[in-house]
Design an enzyme around this catalytic site. Structure first.
Site, PDB file in Angstrom:
ATOM      1  N   ASN A  10       0.842  -1.150   0.413  1.00  0.00           N
ATOM      2  CA  ASN A  10      -0.109   0.534   0.092  1.00  0.00           C
ATOM      3  C   ASN A  10       0.888   1.528  -0.856  1.00  0.00           C
ATOM      4  O   ASN A  10       1.445   1.451   0.888  1.00  0.00           O
ATOM      5  CB  ASN A  10      -0.791   0.413   1.277  1.00  0.00           C
ATOM      6  CG  ASN A  10      -1.882   1.195   1.236  1.00  0.00           C
ATOM      7  OD1 ASN A  10      -1.782   2.064   0.589  1.00  0.00           O
ATOM      8  ND2 ASN A  10      -2.270   1.663   2.625  1.00  0.00           N
ATOM      9  N   TRP A  11       0.862   2.111  -1.310  1.00  0.00           N
ATOM     10  CA  TRP A  11       1.755   3.050  -1.500  1.00  0.00           C
ATOM     11  C   TRP A  11       1.622   4.666  -0.537  1.00  0.00           C
ATOM     12  O   TRP A  11       2.926   5.162  -0.480  1.00  0.00           O
ATOM     13  CB  TRP A  11       2.255   3.333  -3.069  1.00  0.00           C
ATOM     14  CG  TRP A  11       2.925   2.319  -3.026  1.00  0.00           C
ATOM     15  CD1 TRP A  11       3.387   1.643  -2.828  1.00  0.00           C
ATOM     16  CD2 TRP A  11       3.706   2.631  -4.437  1.00  0.00           C
ATOM     17  NE1 TRP A  11       4.486   0.201  -3.571  1.00  0.00           N
ATOM     18  CE2 TRP A  11       4.787   1.172  -5.149  1.00  0.00           C
ATOM     19  CE3 TRP A  11       3.874   3.864  -5.805  1.00  0.00           C
ATOM     20  CZ2 TRP A  11       4.923   1.145  -6.152  1.00  0.00           C
ATOM     21  CZ3 TRP A  11       3.902   3.561  -7.218  1.00  0.00           C
ATOM     22  CH2 TRP A  11       4.661   2.419  -7.084  1.00  0.00           C
ATOM     23  N   LYS A  12      -0.021   4.406  -0.399  1.00  0.00           N
ATOM     24  CA  LYS A  12      -0.445   5.351   0.192  1.00  0.00           C
ATOM     25  C   LYS A  12      -0.419   6.450  -0.728  1.00  0.00           C
ATOM     26  O   LYS A  12      -0.270   6.801  -1.949  1.00  0.00           O
ATOM     27  CB  LYS A  12       0.146   5.938   1.715  1.00  0.00           C
ATOM     28  CG  LYS A  12      -0.284   4.532   2.274  1.00  0.00           C
ATOM     29  CD  LYS A  12      -0.359   4.630   4.366  1.00  0.00           C
ATOM     30  CE  LYS A  12      -0.028   3.409   4.713  1.00  0.00           C
ATOM     31  NZ  LYS A  12       0.426   2.710   6.312  1.00  0.00           N
ATOM     32  N   HIS A 106      -9.899   1.281   5.087  1.00  0.00           N
ATOM     33  CA  HIS A 106      -8.291   0.985   5.373  1.00  0.00           C
ATOM     34  C   HIS A 106      -8.224   2.811   7.084  1.00  0.00           C
ATOM     35  O   HIS A 106      -9.072   2.582   7.061  1.00  0.00           O
ATOM     36  CB  HIS A 106      -6.961   2.123   4.373  1.00  0.00           C
ATOM     37  CG  HIS A 106      -5.863   1.464   4.796  1.00  0.00           C
ATOM     38  ND1 HIS A 106      -5.460   3.231   5.847  1.00  0.00           N
ATOM     39  CD2 HIS A 106      -4.940   0.752   4.890  1.00  0.00           C
ATOM     40  CE1 HIS A 106      -4.188   2.389   6.480  1.00  0.00           C
ATOM     41  NE2 HIS A 106      -3.628   1.310   5.910  1.00  0.00           N
ATOM     42  N   GLU A 108      -7.168   4.519   7.692  1.00  0.00           N
ATOM     43  CA  GLU A 108      -6.178   5.881   7.986  1.00  0.00           C
ATOM     44  C   GLU A 108      -7.421   7.095   7.208  1.00  0.00           C
ATOM     45  O   GLU A 108      -7.980   7.839   7.264  1.00  0.00           O
ATOM     46  CB  GLU A 108      -5.180   6.382   6.834  1.00  0.00           C
ATOM     47  CG  GLU A 108      -4.209   6.204   8.151  1.00  0.00           C
ATOM     48  CD  GLU A 108      -2.602   5.248   7.147  1.00  0.00           C
ATOM     49  OE1 GLU A 108      -2.871   5.572   5.594  1.00  0.00           O
ATOM     50  OE2 GLU A 108      -2.038   5.249   7.423  1.00  0.00           O
ATOM     51  N   GLU A 176      -4.999  -4.987  10.773  1.00  0.00           N
ATOM     52  CA  GLU A 176      -3.920  -4.109  10.882  1.00  0.00           C
ATOM     53  C   GLU A 176      -4.933  -3.574  12.179  1.00  0.00           C
ATOM     54  O   GLU A 176      -5.440  -2.654  12.092  1.00  0.00           O
ATOM     55  CB  GLU A 176      -4.229  -3.329   9.936  1.00  0.00           C
ATOM     56  CG  GLU A 176      -3.991  -3.705   7.966  1.00  0.00           C
ATOM     57  CD  GLU A 176      -3.516  -2.871   7.119  1.00  0.00           C
ATOM     58  OE1 GLU A 176      -2.625  -2.935   6.787  1.00  0.00           O
ATOM     59  OE2 GLU A 176      -4.635  -1.646   7.054  1.00  0.00           O
ATOM     60  N   GLY A 182       2.248   2.304  10.614  1.00  0.00           N
ATOM     61  CA  GLY A 182       2.994   2.848  10.739  1.00  0.00           C
ATOM     62  C   GLY A 182       4.228   3.876  12.051  1.00  0.00           C
ATOM     63  O   GLY A 182       5.072   4.576  11.946  1.00  0.00           O
ATOM     64  N   SER A 221       3.394  -2.355  10.214  1.00  0.00           N
ATOM     65  CA  SER A 221       4.492  -2.029  10.744  1.00  0.00           C
ATOM     66  C   SER A 221       5.453  -3.602  10.002  1.00  0.00           C
ATOM     67  O   SER A 221       6.720  -4.451  11.192  1.00  0.00           O
ATOM     68  CB  SER A 221       5.495  -2.840  12.081  1.00  0.00           C
ATOM     69  OG  SER A 221       4.548  -0.426  12.267  1.00  0.00           O
ATOM     70  N   GLY A 242       2.863  -0.991   4.151  1.00  0.00           N
ATOM     71  CA  GLY A 242       2.597   0.207   3.620  1.00  0.00           C
ATOM     72  C   GLY A 242       4.190   1.039   4.020  1.00  0.00           C
ATOM     73  O   GLY A 242       5.013   0.763   2.566  1.00  0.00           O
ATOM     74  N   GLY A 243       5.034   1.497   4.792  1.00  0.00           N
ATOM     75  CA  GLY A 243       6.267   1.979   4.656  1.00  0.00           C
ATOM     76  C   GLY A 243       7.114   1.293   3.940  1.00  0.00           C
ATOM     77  O   GLY A 243       7.736   1.917   3.022  1.00  0.00           O
TER      78      GLY A 243
HETATM   79  P1  PGA Z   1       2.985   0.640   7.744  1.00  0.00           P
HETATM   80  O1  PGA Z   1       1.409   0.211   6.733  1.00  0.00           O
HETATM   81  O2  PGA Z   1       3.314  -1.125   6.553  1.00  0.00           O
HETATM   82  O3  PGA Z   1       3.365   1.053   6.987  1.00  0.00           O
HETATM   83  O4  PGA Z   1       2.310   0.212   8.769  1.00  0.00           O
HETATM   84  C1  PGA Z   1       0.442  -1.079   7.021  1.00  0.00           C
HETATM   85  C2  PGA Z   1      -0.829   0.201   5.884  1.00  0.00           C
HETATM   86  O5  PGA Z   1      -1.305   0.750   6.707  1.00  0.00           O
HETATM   87  O6  PGA Z   1      -1.705  -0.515   5.526  1.00  0.00           O
END
Ligand code: PGA
Length: 262
Positions: A10-12, A106, A108, A176, A182, A221, A242-243
């Site tokens: 997930n590149w956000k 998600h 966010e 999640e 994050g 993470s 994500g990251g």
């Molecule tokens: P993260 O994000 O790996 O940076 O914790 C995961 C996500 O939001 O899907």
């Protein structure tokens, strides 16, 4: 029943265009070489969720690279039909520009943009009926975990989020925990295992035998150095990253862990 292992990035709202092009090419080439070395019939699937403008880039550059190993999804999908809905991008349009998957709910989207469980239900349905595979994201906040509400929260998110989805559609879940996204803080093996087991039970109660075909991913993470431990947990069918999906070496390191545990 063998479920696929899904390694999803997930590149956000990242990265900028030029580094994004290199990132995509590196991930795509690394995936092709790994999955073909695996005999070409690996249970591992790789999905990337870049920001929306990339869908157009894939279409206009389709002849320049091999995209066969990496499936593409959108991070959000509107439940509105075509019409006077300024700013929306619906599932049907995303599908026509090459998307095959859609993230829904998600954390966010929930915490920053105020999305609710009933909205997630409409988006899951809209995505599936347009031919996308939704991944419904669920997870508790730190306060909810500390108050002992984890199972109740994820059950509600799961049951409401899937309430409008007919049986025949393909979909996945991503557990999640919000406090692990994050933050560099991952859930322990025991925490992940017990929530995944609980989700499978809730899914079986809600949807019968077809529940066993649904992949349940872990996200929060995930990094190359913890991926093997997380992906090796009973009931974890992949990772939503994500990251660490913004660096090809780390995303491919997680893919290697997925291949090793498949
Ligand atoms: P993260 O994000 O790996 O940076 O914790 C995961 C996500 O939001 O899907």
């Amino acid at each position: 029943m063998t479920r696929p292992i899904i390694i999803a990035g997930n590149w956000k709202h990242n990265p900028q265009r030029i580094p994004g092009e290199s990132l995509f090419r590196e991930i795509s080439e690394g995936t092709i070489s790994r999955l073909s070395a695996d005999g070409g019939d690996s249970p591992v699937r790789v999905v990337l969720f870049p920001p929306l403008p990339w869908l157009g880039w894939f279409v206009s550059n389709a002849s320049q690279f091999d995209r066969s190993a990496v499936e593409i999804g959108v991070q959000e999908v509107s439940d509105r039909p075509l019409g006077a809905f300024t700013g929306e991008v619906g599932a049907q349009l995303a599908q026509q520009f090459g998307a095959e998957w859609a993230l829904v709910g998600h954390s966010e989207r929930r915490s920053i943009f105020g999305e609710t469980d009933p909205q997630a239900a409409s988006r899951v349905k809209a995505a599936a009926t347009a031919g996308l595979r939704p991944i419904l994201c669920i997870g508790e906040t730190l306060e909810q975990r500390e108050a002992g509400e984890t199972f109740e929260v994820v059950s509600r998110q799961l049951e409401t989020g899937l309430s409008k989805l007919d049986e025949e559609f393909e979909y996945a879940l991503a557990y999640e925990p919000v406090w692990a996204i994050g933050t560099g803080r991952t859930a322990t093996t025991q925490q992940v295992e017990e929530v995944h087991r609980h989700l499978r039970e809730v899914l079986r109660r809600a949807r019968g035998a077809s529940a066993d075909e649904v992949p349940i991913l872990y996200g929060g993470s995930v990094k190359p150095d913890n991926a093997q431990a997380l992906l090796g947990i009973d009931g974890v069918d992949g990772a939503l990253v994500g990251g660490a999906s913004l660096l090809s070496a780390s995303f491919l390191g997680i893919l290697d862990a997925g291949i090793a545990t498949a």
